[in-house]
Design a protein around this motif. Structure first.
Motif, mmCIF file in Angstrom:
data_model
loop_
_atom_site.group_PDB
_atom_site.id
_atom_site.type_symbol
_atom_site.label_atom_id
_atom_site.label_comp_id
_atom_site.label_asym_id
_atom_site.label_seq_id
_atom_site.Cartn_x
_atom_site.Cartn_y
_atom_site.Cartn_z
ATOM 1 N N HIS A 31 -51.375 -43.334 46.230
ATOM 2 C CA HIS A 31 -50.379 -42.860 47.180
ATOM 3 C C HIS A 31 -49.067 -43.574 46.856
ATOM 4 O O HIS A 31 -49.068 -44.760 46.494
ATOM 5 C CB HIS A 31 -50.774 -43.204 48.617
ATOM 6 C CG HIS A 31 -52.084 -42.624 49.047
ATOM 7 N ND1 HIS A 31 -52.331 -41.271 49.069
ATOM 8 C CD2 HIS A 31 -53.225 -43.209 49.485
ATOM 9 C CE1 HIS A 31 -53.558 -41.048 49.511
ATOM 10 N NE2 HIS A 31 -54.126 -42.213 49.758
ATOM 11 N N LEU A 32 -47.952 -42.879 47.011
ATOM 12 C CA LEU A 32 -46.657 -43.484 46.713
ATOM 13 C C LEU A 32 -45.766 -43.410 47.942
ATOM 14 O O LEU A 32 -45.416 -42.319 48.412
ATOM 15 C CB LEU A 32 -45.990 -42.775 45.539
ATOM 16 C CG LEU A 32 -44.771 -43.490 44.935
ATOM 17 C CD1 LEU A 32 -45.216 -44.781 44.252
ATOM 18 C CD2 LEU A 32 -44.051 -42.592 43.927
ATOM 19 N N LEU A 33 -45.410 -44.582 48.481
ATOM 20 C CA LEU A 33 -44.492 -44.679 49.614
ATOM 21 C C LEU A 33 -43.096 -44.916 49.066
ATOM 22 O O LEU A 33 -42.867 -45.877 48.328
ATOM 23 C CB LEU A 33 -44.912 -45.835 50.531
ATOM 24 C CG LEU A 33 -44.035 -46.084 51.762
ATOM 25 C CD1 LEU A 33 -44.100 -44.900 52.727
ATOM 26 C CD2 LEU A 33 -44.444 -47.378 52.456
ATOM 27 N N VAL A 34 -42.151 -44.043 49.412
ATOM 28 C CA VAL A 34 -40.804 -44.089 48.843
ATOM 29 C C VAL A 34 -39.772 -44.227 49.955
ATOM 30 O O VAL A 34 -39.808 -43.484 50.948
ATOM 31 C CB VAL A 34 -40.502 -42.819 48.021
ATOM 32 C CG1 VAL A 34 -39.088 -42.877 47.439
ATOM 33 C CG2 VAL A 34 -41.526 -42.644 46.915
ATOM 34 N N LEU A 76 -22.833 -41.894 44.643
ATOM 35 C CA LEU A 76 -23.757 -43.023 44.576
ATOM 36 C C LEU A 76 -24.949 -42.676 43.696
ATOM 37 O O LEU A 76 -25.372 -41.515 43.635
ATOM 38 C CB LEU A 76 -24.255 -43.390 45.982
ATOM 39 C CG LEU A 76 -23.190 -43.870 46.964
ATOM 40 C CD1 LEU A 76 -23.797 -44.027 48.355
ATOM 41 C CD2 LEU A 76 -22.578 -45.190 46.496
ATOM 42 N N PRO A 77 -25.522 -43.668 43.000
ATOM 43 C CA PRO A 77 -26.692 -43.395 42.159
ATOM 44 C C PRO A 77 -27.909 -43.069 43.002
ATOM 45 O O PRO A 77 -27.937 -43.320 44.213
ATOM 46 C CB PRO A 77 -26.889 -44.709 41.404
ATOM 47 C CG PRO A 77 -26.341 -45.750 42.324
ATOM 48 C CD PRO A 77 -25.169 -45.100 42.998
ATOM 49 N N HIS A 78 -28.923 -42.502 42.359
ATOM 50 C CA HIS A 78 -30.215 -42.338 43.022
ATOM 51 C C HIS A 78 -30.915 -43.689 42.979
ATOM 52 O O HIS A 78 -31.239 -44.214 41.919
ATOM 53 C CB HIS A 78 -31.066 -41.285 42.310
ATOM 54 C CG HIS A 78 -32.376 -41.027 42.978
ATOM 55 N ND1 HIS A 78 -33.464 -41.866 42.815
ATOM 56 C CD2 HIS A 78 -32.779 -40.047 43.826
ATOM 57 C CE1 HIS A 78 -34.473 -41.412 43.529
ATOM 58 N NE2 HIS A 78 -34.092 -40.308 44.148
ATOM 59 N N LYS A 79 -31.122 -44.255 44.153
ATOM 60 C CA LYS A 79 -31.702 -45.591 44.238
ATOM 61 C C LYS A 79 -32.830 -45.571 45.249
ATOM 62 O O LYS A 79 -32.658 -45.096 46.378
ATOM 63 C CB LYS A 79 -30.633 -46.600 44.650
ATOM 64 C CG LYS A 79 -31.041 -48.058 44.509
ATOM 65 C CD LYS A 79 -29.840 -48.968 44.772
ATOM 66 C CE LYS A 79 -30.178 -50.422 44.543
ATOM 67 N NZ LYS A 79 -29.002 -51.303 44.785
ATOM 68 N N ALA A 80 -34.000 -46.076 44.869
ATOM 69 C CA ALA A 80 -35.163 -45.985 45.746
ATOM 70 C C ALA A 80 -36.110 -47.155 45.542
ATOM 71 O O ALA A 80 -36.246 -47.687 44.430
ATOM 72 C CB ALA A 80 -35.917 -44.680 45.503
ATOM 73 N N VAL A 81 -36.747 -47.551 46.627
ATOM 74 C CA VAL A 81 -37.858 -48.499 46.580
ATOM 75 C C VAL A 81 -39.147 -47.695 46.635
ATOM 76 O O VAL A 81 -39.299 -46.807 47.473
ATOM 77 C CB VAL A 81 -37.800 -49.480 47.766
ATOM 78 C CG1 VAL A 81 -39.080 -50.328 47.825
ATOM 79 C CG2 VAL A 81 -36.585 -50.388 47.655
ATOM 80 N N ALA A 82 -40.075 -47.986 45.737
ATOM 81 C CA ALA A 82 -41.362 -47.289 45.702
ATOM 82 C C ALA A 82 -42.495 -48.309 45.766
ATOM 83 O O ALA A 82 -42.479 -49.325 45.066
ATOM 84 C CB ALA A 82 -41.487 -46.444 44.451
ATOM 85 N N MET A 83 -43.477 -48.010 46.622
ATOM 86 C CA MET A 83 -44.636 -48.881 46.793
ATOM 87 C C MET A 83 -45.903 -48.074 46.516
ATOM 88 O O MET A 83 -46.140 -47.052 47.153
ATOM 89 C CB MET A 83 -44.665 -49.432 48.221
ATOM 90 C CG MET A 83 -45.864 -50.307 48.537
ATOM 91 S SD MET A 83 -45.883 -50.864 50.275
ATOM 92 C CE MET A 83 -44.503 -52.009 50.289
#
Length: 271
Positions: A31-34, A76-83
């Motif tokens: 599973h990917l939490l974004v 703005l750039p595409h910026k994301a934290v993924a867990m």
């Protein structure tokens, strides 16, 4: 650098992309939490599409075929934290937890903005400056914190996170007709239909009387013809959504199949 990824550990990453768009095909093992900090993400599945903007948090369940397109937006750039929420982590978490829901879903889940979840994910950002030797126990604490918060704000999430079933053998024709546009390795198609690669190729030949590669190309080009002739779309608007890696490859394959360039259909439409 257009695309940069920083890792806390293999399960936690911060990505930043400054190009026009970044596209990938996905059927994640975990599973990917974004948490999308800036930019925009479009996720295309067989039945529906989703668009997520800055500040959105969403979960992509494991083994779900999707095309994911990331764009910069508003300067703005595409910026994301993924867990990554791995099966191993989740099994350990649920060992001593009562399961509160059995309402299963395989759909992408969008979470309402909640200070607990935003605070948890935002707290990860300083850690990305630590390139090496990040303590495993801290990573475990942050992942378990996120799981606990998800269970607090989404009452039915246990049915997703506590589901450890592997794909079973399903009808090949139905699955492939629905998912031909996803540019996956054949081994992945086999896994998602409950087959080994050898069995997948054998069953495919029996079902479609041709090879997977030839059938997939033909189906994608038929879909392209429909998009051009019936919807009057330009090739650049859909080629990546139907499984082609780049525009030149699509144009070459289309001309080889139909004997004329894809733009000819658009020209005929406007004449």
């Amino acid at each position: 650098m257009e695309y940069q990824v920083n890792y806390i550990n293999p399960e936690l990453k911060l990505s930043c992309y400054e190009g026009k768009l970044f596209r990938t095909e996905a059927a994640f093992q975990d599973h990917l939490l974004v948490w999308l900090i800036s930019g925009e993400t479009k996720i295309i599945q067989a039945d529906e599409s989703f668009v997520f903007g800055a500040g959105t948090t969403f979960l992509i369940p494991r083994n779900q075929l999707a095309t994911i397109v990331n764009y910069p937006k508003d300067g703005l750039p595409h910026k994301a934290v993924a867990m990554h929420l791995s099966t191993k982590r989740l099994k350990e978490f649920y060992e001593n937890q009562p399961v509160r829901s059995e309402i299963k879903t395989e759909k992408i889940i969008r979470f309402h903005r909640h200070p607990l979840l935003e605070s948890c994910l935002n707290s990860l950002i300083p850690y990305f400056e630590i390139q090496n030797d990040f303590p495993e126990n801290i990573a475990s604490l942050k992942i378990n914190e996120a799981i606990t918060i998800l269970r607090t704000i989404e009452t039915n999430i246990d049915a997703v996170l506590n589901n450890f079933e592997e794909p079973g053998k399903i009808d090949l024709k139905t699955f492939m007709e629905k998912n031909f546009m996803f540019n996956m390795p054949l081994q992945k198609f086999g896994y998602l239909t409950g087959r080994s690669l050898t069995t997948f190729k054998r069953d495919f030949q029996k079902t479609f009387h041709t090879t997977p590669q030839r059938w997939l190309t033909k189906k994608r080009l038929e879909q392209a013809h429909y998009e051009l002739a019936e919807k009057n779309k330009k090739p650049v608007e859909f080629y990546y959504e139907i499984g082609f890696e780049n525009l030149s490859h699509f144009s070459f394959a289309f001309k080889k199949q139909y004997g004329f360039a894809p733009t000819k259909l658009l020209n005929n439409y406007t004449e």
